[in-house]
Design a protein around this motif. Structure first.
Motif, PDB file in Angstrom:
ATOM      1  N   ILE A 188      27.390  -1.594  54.535  1.00 46.89           N
ATOM      2  CA  ILE A 188      29.459  -0.902  55.450  1.00 46.89           C
ATOM      3  C   ILE A 188      28.854   0.845  54.708  1.00 46.89           C
ATOM      4  O   ILE A 188      29.013   1.072  55.459  1.00 46.89           O
ATOM      5  N   LEU A 189      27.787   0.475  54.117  1.00 40.75           N
ATOM      6  CA  LEU A 189      26.802   2.591  54.011  1.00 40.75           C
ATOM      7  C   LEU A 189      26.592   2.441  55.109  1.00 40.75           C
ATOM      8  O   LEU A 189      27.011   4.349  55.639  1.00 40.75           O
ATOM      9  N   GLU A 213      37.315  -2.404  49.712  1.00 38.78           N
ATOM     10  CA  GLU A 213      37.326  -2.645  48.835  1.00 38.78           C
ATOM     11  C   GLU A 213      36.732  -1.000  48.892  1.00 38.78           C
ATOM     12  O   GLU A 213      37.095   0.154  49.027  1.00 38.78           O
ATOM     13  N   PHE A 214      36.238  -0.503  50.417  1.00 36.41           N
ATOM     14  CA  PHE A 214      35.770   0.455  50.805  1.00 36.41           C
ATOM     15  C   PHE A 214      36.056   1.448  51.173  1.00 36.41           C
ATOM     16  O   PHE A 214      36.484   2.498  51.304  1.00 36.41           O
ATOM     17  N   GLY A 215      37.573   0.355  51.857  1.00 37.28           N
ATOM     18  CA  GLY A 215      38.246   1.192  52.550  1.00 37.28           C
ATOM     19  C   GLY A 215      38.524   2.574  54.225  1.00 37.28           C
ATOM     20  O   GLY A 215      39.311   3.096  53.978  1.00 37.28           O
ATOM     21  N   LEU A 216      37.442   1.838  54.317  1.00 36.90           N
ATOM     22  CA  LEU A 216      37.589   2.657  55.937  1.00 36.90           C
ATOM     23  C   LEU A 216      38.088   1.975  57.013  1.00 36.90           C
ATOM     24  O   LEU A 216      38.894   0.854  56.864  1.00 36.90           O
ATOM     25  N   ASP A 272      26.114  -9.546  48.869  1.00 38.42           N
ATOM     26  CA  ASP A 272      26.702  -8.043  49.098  1.00 38.42           C
ATOM     27  C   ASP A 272      26.366  -7.387  50.136  1.00 38.42           C
ATOM     28  O   ASP A 272      25.320  -7.294  50.377  1.00 38.42           O
ATOM     29  N   SER A 286      27.526  -4.352  50.596  1.00 33.30           N
ATOM     30  CA  SER A 286      27.699  -3.168  50.497  1.00 33.30           C
ATOM     31  C   SER A 286      26.590  -1.961  51.139  1.00 33.30           C
ATOM     32  O   SER A 286      26.472  -0.997  51.590  1.00 33.30           O
ATOM     33  N   GLN A 320      34.875  -6.605  50.756  1.00 35.37           N
ATOM     34  CA  GLN A 320      33.892  -5.551  50.287  1.00 35.37           C
ATOM     35  C   GLN A 320      34.145  -4.834  51.191  1.00 35.37           C
ATOM     36  O   GLN A 320      34.340  -3.587  50.855  1.00 35.37           O
ATOM     37  N   TYR A 321      34.324  -4.727  52.528  1.00 42.93           N
ATOM     38  CA  TYR A 321      35.282  -3.836  53.481  1.00 42.93           C
ATOM     39  C   TYR A 321      36.157  -2.794  53.243  1.00 42.93           C
ATOM     40  O   TYR A 321      36.232  -1.555  53.497  1.00 42.93           O
ATOM     41  N   ARG A 379      29.500   3.034  57.765  1.00 39.88           N
ATOM     42  CA  ARG A 379      30.231   4.870  57.592  1.00 39.88           C
ATOM     43  C   ARG A 379      29.348   5.685  58.384  1.00 39.88           C
ATOM     44  O   ARG A 379      29.872   6.522  58.294  1.00 39.88           O
TER      45      ARG A 379
END
Length: 419
Positions: A228-229, A257-260, A223, A225, A254-255, A232
């Motif tokens: 990735i936060l 999915e976050f849409g960055l 994981d 997440s 996962q990256y 961001r």
């Protein structure tokens, strides 16, 4: 038990290799029959991870070596001797060390070969050195294996971390993605990742790039997440991945999915992990030691042979590197007239050349036992221009350029390796 009796394979071999008895037999490596002394088979002790975050790569490695052994045996073997393989799941450094010792003591293997994890490779190398047994380290990439942790008895066939950084860095500089850019790195927390991060930092420093953040993640992490936060929040220009195995796949999914929109690049990637990430989940520039679209007759023949042997499956870079390692060993056995490890080491240290299915032949550099060869970068094609994961990657220019010495992309002799 009936399968084990018919194949001649021990329970240990059947259950711990991660391949069934039928697969082992198809590779021509059933138990030896009674042979005259001069016809005794050459035995390779093969250790690769078949479980854990590198497990998928290990299966490609097994397939590649088995294909090489099949072809060598079909052509009459080496001086009339066939080659057999004892293959096991290395699992982790402690287990890899114990299994290597057992292969030497109980199975009387002539050579140890394999591994992808740099940590496990270091453990196997210690066993090999202690027992004066040749170890062909096919997949580990940490620079320390070629420097302070090198050994007379270990030869490395994959490109090291420094070369992967050089391959990707060359392509990034050509695209204006280095000078003045702010990077954020995600790094696997073990010897390979630490070593790769060190090479990446040196590249950033030498090329006016800034490292504004780095996250170390354990190899069992799935994981990302929280990482990735942080990316961001930091808002770097580029995200750079120093991850191994299926961690790359998990992060990229996962990256996405976050849409960055911050572009990702990487200093390490295996094509199987790129395929597993799926279409539309990543872009950027990545390094590779080999790719199935390399335009040489040798590579295209290997791809065709591999597909024929494995139901149309596309070979990954670990399949290729184990295949050429098997052919390199066969050339050495032929040249020295047997399996004397000291003679083979002297043969390799003469810097004799080997056909590795690329444009230029390769050779083991004497002072650190690194296989000196071409490297490549690759990138992801534009969306809509491909129909499957096997067609989404585009090979970049060879590194170094054809008119530049191969050693130009490899670390120079610093004296750290003392063979």
């Amino acid at each position: 038990m009936d399968i084990e009796r018919k194949s001649g394979l021990s329970r240990r071999q059947v259950l711990k290799t991660g391949v069934g008895a039928g697969t082992m037999l198809a590779a021509g490596i059933a138990a030896p029959t009674i042979l005259r002394a001069q016809e005794k088979p050459i035995v390779l002790g093969h250790l690769v991870p078949l479980t854990g975050f590198l497990g998928t790569l290990g299966q490609y490695a097994i397939n590649g070596l088995k294909l090489a052994v099949d072809q060598i045996s079909a052509a009459g073997g080496v001086n009339g001797r066939k080659i057999e393989i004892i293959a096991e799941d290395s699992i982790n450094p402690e287990t890899a060390s114990a299994k290597a010792q057992r292969m030497i003591e109980r199975d009387n293997v002539d050579v140890l070969i394999g591994e992808i994890s740099s940590a496990s490779a270091l453990a196997i190398a210690e066993v090999a050195t202690r027992n004066r047994k040749l170890f062909i380290a096919t997949g580990p990439r940490s620079d320390v294996l070629r420097a302070e942790r090198c050994s007379r008895y270990m030869f490395c066939t994959d490109i090291p971390n420094a070369v992967m950084v050089n391959a990707v860095g060359t392509a990034l500089k050509q695209q204006g993605m280095v000078d003045g850019k702010r990077f954020f790195t995600i790094t696997s927390d073990y010897v390979f990742g630490h070593d790769l991060l060190k090479a990446a930092k040196a590249f950033f420093a030498a090329n006016n790039a800034e490292l504004i953040g780095d996250e170390l993640v354990p190899t069992e992490a799935t994981d990302f997440s929280a990482n990735i936060l942080k990316i961001r929040q930091a808002q770097p220009d580029i995200v750079c991945l120093n991850l191994g195995g299926n961690q790359v796949t998990n992060f990229l999914k996962q990256y996405a999915e976050f849409g960055l929109s911050i572009p990702t690049v990487g200093f390490n990637l295996n094509t199987a992990d790129a395929w597993a990430a799926g279409m539309g989940n990543f872009g950027g520039v990545w390094p590779t030691v080999w790719f199935d679209t390399i335009d040489t007759s040798g590579t295209q023949q290997f791809v065709a042979d591999y597909k024929a042997a494995y139901s149309g499956e596309v070979p990954e870079n670990h399949a290729w590197i184990e295949y050429i390692a098997g052919k390199i060993l066969a050339q050495a056995f032929e040249a020295v007239g047997g399996t004397d490890n000291e003679a083979i080491i002297d043969y390799f240290e003469s810097e004799v050349e080997f056909d590795i299915l690329k444009n230029r032949p390769a050779y083991f550099r004497k002072f650190d036992h690194q296989l000196i060869q071409e490297a490549y970068s690759f990138s992801v094609k534009s969306e809509g221009t491909y129909t499957s994961v096997y067609d989404m990657l585009e090979l970049g220019e060879v590194v170094p350029a054809p008119d530049v010495a191969l050693e130009s992309i490899y670390p120079a002799d610093t004296g750290a390796c003392k063979l």
